[in-house]
Write an enzyme that holds these catalytic residues in place. Sequence first.
Site, PDB file in Angstrom:
ATOM      1  N   ASN A  21       0.875  -1.102  -0.201  1.00 31.42           N
ATOM      2  CA  ASN A  21      -0.048   0.167  -0.009  1.00 31.42           C
ATOM      3  C   ASN A  21       0.684   1.202   0.195  1.00 31.42           C
ATOM      4  O   ASN A  21       1.431   1.839   0.881  1.00 31.42           O
ATOM      5  CB  ASN A  21      -0.898  -0.106   1.142  1.00 31.42           C
ATOM      6  CG  ASN A  21      -1.978   1.160   1.347  1.00 31.42           C
ATOM      7  OD1 ASN A  21      -1.792   2.151   0.452  1.00 31.42           O
ATOM      8  ND2 ASN A  21      -3.041   0.894   2.285  1.00 31.42           N
ATOM      9  N   ARG A  69      -2.716  -1.505  -3.602  1.00 30.40           N
ATOM     10  CA  ARG A  69      -3.780  -0.550  -3.630  1.00 30.40           C
ATOM     11  C   ARG A  69      -3.244   0.559  -4.635  1.00 30.40           C
ATOM     12  O   ARG A  69      -2.114   0.892  -4.802  1.00 30.40           O
ATOM     13  CB  ARG A  69      -3.554   0.235  -2.181  1.00 30.40           C
ATOM     14  CG  ARG A  69      -4.605   1.450  -2.262  1.00 30.40           C
ATOM     15  CD  ARG A  69      -4.541   2.087  -0.972  1.00 30.40           C
ATOM     16  NE  ARG A  69      -5.195   3.328  -0.807  1.00 30.40           N
ATOM     17  CZ  ARG A  69      -4.687   4.498  -0.556  1.00 30.40           C
ATOM     18  NH1 ARG A  69      -3.396   4.534  -0.197  1.00 30.40           N
ATOM     19  NH2 ARG A  69      -5.452   5.720  -0.780  1.00 30.40           N
ATOM     20  N   HIS A 124     -11.279   6.534  -1.023  1.00 26.63           N
ATOM     21  CA  HIS A 124     -11.224   5.526   0.337  1.00 26.63           C
ATOM     22  C   HIS A 124     -12.270   4.279  -0.038  1.00 26.63           C
ATOM     23  O   HIS A 124     -12.622   3.939   0.862  1.00 26.63           O
ATOM     24  CB  HIS A 124     -11.831   6.476   1.319  1.00 26.63           C
ATOM     25  CG  HIS A 124     -10.735   7.650   1.700  1.00 26.63           C
ATOM     26  ND1 HIS A 124     -11.339   8.843   2.015  1.00 26.63           N
ATOM     27  CD2 HIS A 124      -9.550   7.574   1.648  1.00 26.63           C
ATOM     28  CE1 HIS A 124     -10.219   9.538   2.386  1.00 26.63           C
ATOM     29  NE2 HIS A 124      -9.131   8.895   2.113  1.00 26.63           N
ATOM     30  N   GLY A 150      -9.631  10.893   8.337  1.00 33.30           N
ATOM     31  CA  GLY A 150      -8.110  10.871   8.955  1.00 33.30           C
ATOM     32  C   GLY A 150      -7.475  11.961   8.134  1.00 33.30           C
ATOM     33  O   GLY A 150      -8.121  13.085   8.177  1.00 33.30           O
ATOM     34  N   GLY A 166      -6.965  12.074   5.291  1.00 33.14           N
ATOM     35  CA  GLY A 166      -7.861  12.488   4.349  1.00 33.14           C
ATOM     36  C   GLY A 166      -9.175  12.255   4.911  1.00 33.14           C
ATOM     37  O   GLY A 166      -9.272  10.945   5.538  1.00 33.14           O
ATOM     38  N   ARG A 198      -5.861  19.324   3.170  1.00 33.32           N
ATOM     39  CA  ARG A 198      -6.543  19.498   1.832  1.00 33.32           C
ATOM     40  C   ARG A 198      -7.893  20.465   2.267  1.00 33.32           C
ATOM     41  O   ARG A 198      -8.531  20.408   3.282  1.00 33.32           O
ATOM     42  CB  ARG A 198      -7.092  18.232   1.396  1.00 33.32           C
ATOM     43  CG  ARG A 198      -5.750  17.628   0.557  1.00 33.32           C
ATOM     44  CD  ARG A 198      -6.330  16.178  -0.071  1.00 33.32           C
ATOM     45  NE  ARG A 198      -5.866  15.422   1.089  1.00 33.32           N
ATOM     46  CZ  ARG A 198      -6.231  13.977   0.890  1.00 33.32           C
ATOM     47  NH1 ARG A 198      -6.896  13.454  -0.233  1.00 33.32           N
ATOM     48  NH2 ARG A 198      -5.553  12.955   1.490  1.00 33.32           N
ATOM     49  N   ARG A 253      -5.240  15.828  16.797  1.00 34.52           N
ATOM     50  CA  ARG A 253      -4.984  15.708  18.470  1.00 34.52           C
ATOM     51  C   ARG A 253      -4.268  17.161  18.869  1.00 34.52           C
ATOM     52  O   ARG A 253      -4.613  17.512  19.770  1.00 34.52           O
ATOM     53  CB  ARG A 253      -3.914  14.466  18.542  1.00 34.52           C
ATOM     54  CG  ARG A 253      -4.688  13.000  18.224  1.00 34.52           C
ATOM     55  CD  ARG A 253      -3.575  12.093  18.356  1.00 34.52           C
ATOM     56  NE  ARG A 253      -2.557  12.188  17.058  1.00 34.52           N
ATOM     57  CZ  ARG A 253      -1.725  11.407  16.491  1.00 34.52           C
ATOM     58  NH1 ARG A 253      -1.487  10.432  17.315  1.00 34.52           N
ATOM     59  NH2 ARG A 253      -0.726  11.910  15.372  1.00 34.52           N
ATOM     60  N   GLU A 281      -7.259  -1.540   5.323  1.00 32.10           N
ATOM     61  CA  GLU A 281      -7.172  -1.581   4.060  1.00 32.10           C
ATOM     62  C   GLU A 281      -6.507  -2.619   3.505  1.00 32.10           C
ATOM     63  O   GLU A 281      -6.751  -3.297   2.441  1.00 32.10           O
ATOM     64  CB  GLU A 281      -6.409  -0.301   3.233  1.00 32.10           C
ATOM     65  CG  GLU A 281      -7.337   1.003   3.366  1.00 32.10           C
ATOM     66  CD  GLU A 281      -6.709   2.188   2.810  1.00 32.10           C
ATOM     67  OE1 GLU A 281      -7.241   3.112   2.173  1.00 32.10           O
ATOM     68  OE2 GLU A 281      -5.528   2.315   3.206  1.00 32.10           O
TER      69      GLU A 281
END
Length: 380
Positions: free
Chosen positions: A31, A87, A175, A208, A210, A239, A282, A359
């Site tokens: 990945n 992926r 996703h 997350g 993304g 983003r 966080r 994933e």
Amino acid sequence: RILREHLERRSPQRRHHLRCPLMSDLSLVINLGSSSLKAALVDSTGATPWHSSRSVAADESLETVLNSWLAPALEPHRQQVSLIGHRVVHGGERFTAPTRITPEVEATLAELIPLAPLHNPPALKGLAWARHWAPELPQWACFDTAFHSSLPAAAYTYAIPSEFRNKGFRRFGFHGINHQHVSETVAAQCRKQGKNPSQLRLISAHLGAGASLAAVKGGRCIDTTMGFTPLEGLVMATRSGNVDPGLLLELMREGYSEDQIATILQKESGLKGLSGLSGDMRTIREAAANGHNGAIRALDVFRHRLLQLLGAMAASLGGVDVLALTGGIGEHDKQLKLELEKALSWWGDFLTVVIPADEEGTIARLCQRHSETPASAAVG
């Protein structure tokens, strides 16, 4: 209640590092992100005897990292690997299912690089490396866009002239590998309780660095928040999510270049741009608790956009039975879960669950499933 307790207790098998004995028929999953590398070995039961990850620094060659870090780590398991799964972020309209890699498929994937210039090139490098590492093993690709191939035309079509729509400018969604994992996990638990999931109305919230939402009805995705690229939709770590296209035109009039605008939208916006501090939730939470105005603003905008688009997904579904939180923020930010349950009480009777992202396990499962069906070896 039973479904909630089971799902929230569930420990992701992907976190088991070298706790299982060596076994045959392992699937190697690679990945590759734009600056990260995750790899896992998954057996036919879904257990993960080995899993690791590392970042790839800007001054590091991906090929060097694969040869110097991944190859030695895999060497003790080399003879047990029977399949390699990758992926791939963008499959375009062509690839809508796990696909066996052939030279023709690889050439087509190279043509799709403009659709995902940050993510598809590393995946192709991973394919080339794996072919050299184990030329005798079958390689498969799973696509983040594939789960969204069931979107109805009304959901994937942009209101632009046909000359552009005909060029493939449409909404794809991303996703999808993890959204599919969430959908299948919730459906399996419904069946265990003797319930029929064929009409289950689920919103999968992958939150997350993304972030995207998927509206899933009876296991089929009918709407999602990301579009032609992973920039559309929710506020993310760096983003922007949705912005008025007119704002981008104004930046162009002011002399900003294509590369400058891309950097602003992809790397300097989102939580980082709003807070002026960080893209890490966080850090934002801690700073907001200490009165940092930028962090407070970032939280407010993040929640507003999230609630706005959760409402849009609920409208597409005609109601919600389950809201599933996944991804780094979705799994670990317990305060957000409470905030959402309170803010969405107007939905009526719905269940909120937390499902750890997986994933790598999902890629292995999908590749194993499709490799057992000869007809599925063709392009999806």
